[in-house]
Scaffold this motif. Sequence first.
Motif, PDB file in Angstrom:
ATOM      1  N   GLN A  86      28.381  85.287 -65.470  1.00 19.44           N
ATOM      2  CA  GLN A  86      28.187  84.443 -64.291  1.00 19.44           C
ATOM      3  C   GLN A  86      26.702  84.187 -63.992  1.00 19.44           C
ATOM      4  OE1 GLN A  86      30.888  85.594 -60.964  1.00 19.44           O
ATOM      5  NE2 GLN A  86      31.554  87.177 -62.407  1.00 19.44           N
TER       6      GLN A  86
ATOM      7  N   PRO B  47      22.336  84.467 -59.995  1.00 17.10           N
ATOM      8  CA  PRO B  47      22.527  83.424 -58.989  1.00 17.10           C
ATOM      9  C   PRO B  47      22.676  84.036 -57.596  1.00 17.10           C
ATOM     10  CG  PRO B  47      24.309  83.391 -60.630  1.00 17.10           C
ATOM     11  CD  PRO B  47      23.469  84.593 -60.889  1.00 17.10           C
TER      12      PRO B  47
ATOM     13  N   ASP C  97      22.906  82.667 -64.633  1.00 19.75           N
ATOM     14  CA  ASP C  97      22.378  81.412 -65.154  1.00 19.75           C
ATOM     15  C   ASP C  97      21.583  81.717 -66.412  1.00 19.75           C
ATOM     16  OD1 ASP C  97      23.424  79.994 -62.971  1.00 19.75           O
ATOM     17  OD2 ASP C  97      21.622  80.350 -61.773  1.00 19.75           O
ATOM     18  N   GLY C  98      21.827  80.949 -67.467  1.00 20.28           N
ATOM     19  CA  GLY C  98      21.108  81.137 -68.720  1.00 20.28           C
ATOM     20  C   GLY C  98      22.071  81.330 -69.870  1.00 20.28           C
TER      21      GLY C  98
ATOM     22  N   THR D 206      19.290  84.702 -65.179  1.00 23.82           N
ATOM     23  CA  THR D 206      18.870  84.769 -63.785  1.00 23.82           C
ATOM     24  C   THR D 206      20.083  85.004 -62.902  1.00 23.82           C
ATOM     25  OG1 THR D 206      17.075  83.216 -64.271  1.00 23.82           O
ATOM     26  CG2 THR D 206      17.647  83.535 -61.953  1.00 23.82           C
TER      27      THR D 206
ATOM     28  N   THR E  67      16.093  88.915 -62.866  1.00 18.75           N
ATOM     29  CA  THR E  67      16.448  88.418 -64.191  1.00 18.75           C
ATOM     30  C   THR E  67      16.756  89.566 -65.147  1.00 18.75           C
ATOM     31  OG1 THR E  67      14.216  88.482 -65.150  1.00 18.75           O
ATOM     32  CG2 THR E  67      14.812  86.500 -63.881  1.00 18.75           C
TER      33      THR E  67
END
Length: 179
Positions: free
Chosen positions: A165, A5, A167-168, A3, A93
């Motif tokens: 960088q 950020p 998320d995930g 995802t 995403t």
Amino acid sequence: MLTLPTALRAAFKEPFGPIYTEAEALLADASSEETNAPLVAVGDVVTFYLRRAGRAPDVAVVDGKTKREAVGDEIRRAVETGRLVEVTNEPGTISRDLVAALVDALAADEPTTLLVEGEEDLATLPAVLAAPLGSTIVYGQPNEGMVRVTVDEAAKTEMRDLLSQFDGDVDAVLAPIEA
């Protein structure tokens, strides 16, 4: 799934390569670099203009939208050709399904269009990582034109740095590229 950020969104405002307003000029520059390398288009309008200029992308990633609005019938009909593969990728995403579909499409013996349910806006990043060196990735820069990214080690490093960088679990999502 990875995802984007909120804090990283600004990194995508500047293009990752030169901007073109004419598909023919973009294709001329791309073909002068590497004649047999794949051409990957991310976006319905970009795919449409490349096809109209006489060069169907080896891989097209489309979602039926431009600037969050549905594309017209002419564009939709023009881009939904060749081998069609459906894939899910939510807005903001990068899904493992999208990455796996890109890897498979690049290995296919025929032009492939990935029909994304959701959004394809971030597909440029895994496309650069999945494509062989010398490939060309083209994506749309809203209200400006088409951006050409030549796949080289520097581009791969830049995309991997950006993805690190997100998320995930980056390694899990990118696993199809490493396989």
